[in-house]
Design a protein around this motif. Structure first.
Motif, PDB file in Angstrom:
ATOM      1  N   ILE A   1      58.050 -68.545  87.093  1.00  0.00           N
ATOM      2  CA  ILE A   1      58.999 -69.649  86.936  1.00  0.00           C
ATOM      3  C   ILE A   1      59.499 -70.101  88.301  1.00  0.00           C
ATOM      4  O   ILE A   1      59.549 -71.296  88.592  1.00  0.00           O
ATOM      5  N   MET A   2      59.845 -69.132  89.138  1.00  0.00           N
ATOM      6  CA  MET A   2      60.355 -69.464  90.465  1.00  0.00           C
ATOM      7  C   MET A   2      59.298 -70.171  91.312  1.00  0.00           C
ATOM      8  O   MET A   2      59.574 -71.179  91.956  1.00  0.00           O
ATOM      9  N   GLN A   3      58.078 -69.656  91.290  1.00  0.00           N
ATOM     10  CA  GLN A   3      57.004 -70.256  92.085  1.00  0.00           C
ATOM     11  C   GLN A   3      56.728 -71.693  91.641  1.00  0.00           C
ATOM     12  O   GLN A   3      56.677 -72.607  92.460  1.00  0.00           O
ATOM     13  N   GLU A   4      56.584 -71.901  90.353  1.00  0.00           N
ATOM     14  CA  GLU A   4      56.319 -73.246  89.847  1.00  0.00           C
ATOM     15  C   GLU A   4      57.508 -74.174  90.082  1.00  0.00           C
ATOM     16  O   GLU A   4      57.331 -75.349  90.404  1.00  0.00           O
ATOM     17  N   SER A   5      58.711 -73.648  89.936  1.00  0.00           N
ATOM     18  CA  SER A   5      59.917 -74.453  90.142  1.00  0.00           C
ATOM     19  C   SER A   5      60.041 -74.907  91.590  1.00  0.00           C
ATOM     20  O   SER A   5      60.464 -76.036  91.857  1.00  0.00           O
ATOM     21  N   MET A   6      59.686 -74.022  92.517  1.00  0.00           N
ATOM     22  CA  MET A   6      59.756 -74.402  93.931  1.00  0.00           C
ATOM     23  C   MET A   6      58.778 -75.527  94.243  1.00  0.00           C
ATOM     24  O   MET A   6      59.112 -76.462  94.969  1.00  0.00           O
ATOM     25  N   ILE A   7      57.583 -75.460  93.685  1.00  0.00           N
ATOM     26  CA  ILE A   7      56.588 -76.516  93.896  1.00  0.00           C
ATOM     27  C   ILE A   7      57.097 -77.829  93.312  1.00  0.00           C
ATOM     28  O   ILE A   7      57.035 -78.882  93.953  1.00  0.00           O
ATOM     29  N   ILE A   8      57.624 -77.778  92.091  1.00  0.00           N
ATOM     30  CA  ILE A   8      58.174 -78.976  91.449  1.00  0.00           C
ATOM     31  C   ILE A   8      59.334 -79.520  92.276  1.00  0.00           C
ATOM     32  O   ILE A   8      59.446 -80.727  92.488  1.00  0.00           O
TER      33      ILE A   8
ATOM     34  N   TRP B   1      59.503 -83.178  93.882  1.00  0.00           N
ATOM     35  CA  TRP B   1      60.630 -84.041  93.512  1.00  0.00           C
ATOM     36  C   TRP B   1      61.369 -84.500  94.766  1.00  0.00           C
ATOM     37  O   TRP B   1      61.701 -85.680  94.898  1.00  0.00           O
ATOM     38  N   GLY B   2      61.627 -83.583  95.693  1.00  0.00           N
ATOM     39  CA  GLY B   2      62.315 -83.934  96.938  1.00  0.00           C
ATOM     40  C   GLY B   2      61.549 -84.988  97.721  1.00  0.00           C
ATOM     41  O   GLY B   2      62.139 -85.925  98.267  1.00  0.00           O
ATOM     42  N   GLN B   3      60.227 -84.871  97.758  1.00  0.00           N
ATOM     43  CA  GLN B   3      59.400 -85.867  98.447  1.00  0.00           C
ATOM     44  C   GLN B   3      59.477 -87.222  97.754  1.00  0.00           C
ATOM     45  O   GLN B   3      59.558 -88.265  98.410  1.00  0.00           O
TER      46      GLN B   3
END
Length: 146
Positions: free
Chosen positions: A114-121, A125-127
């Motif tokens: 969850i953490m790994q996928e959330s960081m990528i998302i 999103w930030g970009q």
């Protein structure tokens, strides 16, 4: 005298209702059970490429030393007071009870993914937010006169 007794009784009641601060042992047990140290290390490893871009001239030996210096136990010890500030001993015990249930165990096992996928998302999103803001800013910026 009656007023003083009343005030003292009121203070005693108020202080008895204050929740007991979580013990270091309970917090450490919770952090160990949930793999908090491993998640911290995972997060640092995911941030490492961005850090390397910020200091492109740093030799590989520096980054090897940096990785060796990352100590999950040191990070966990620094975080314990945060848990103690935010959660009572009763809270920690209830959370530990939850993590002993099948749903709690499932959450613990799923948390790294969850953490790994959330960081990528979050990065994507930030970009996207950056690009939208940049477009709006450029569209509304005063045009330069030649």
């Amino acid at each position: 005298m009656k007023k003083l007794c009343g005030v003292l009784l009121g203070l005693c009641i108020a202080f008895s209702s204050v929740a007991e601060q979580a013990s270091k042992e309970s917090v450490n047990k919770l952090m160990q059970l949930t793999g908090a140290g491993d998640l911290g290390t995972q997060m640092m490893n995911q941030m490492l490429p961005a850090m390397q871009k910020m200091i492109p001239d740093a030799p590989a030996a520096f980054w090897d030393t940096f990785k060796q210096e990352m100590d999950a136990k040191e990070l966990m010890a620094a975080i314990v007071p945060v848990y103690q500030k935010q959660l009572s001993e009763e809270d920690i015990q209830a959370i530990l009870s939850f993590y002993s249930t099948p749903a709690g165990k499932k959450l613990i096992s799923a948390q790294p993914a969850i953490m790994q996928e959330s960081m990528i998302i979050g990065q994507q999103w930030g970009q996207q937010v950056f690009m939208r803001a940049k477009k709006k800013f450029e569209a509304n910026a005063p045009k330069a006169v030649n």
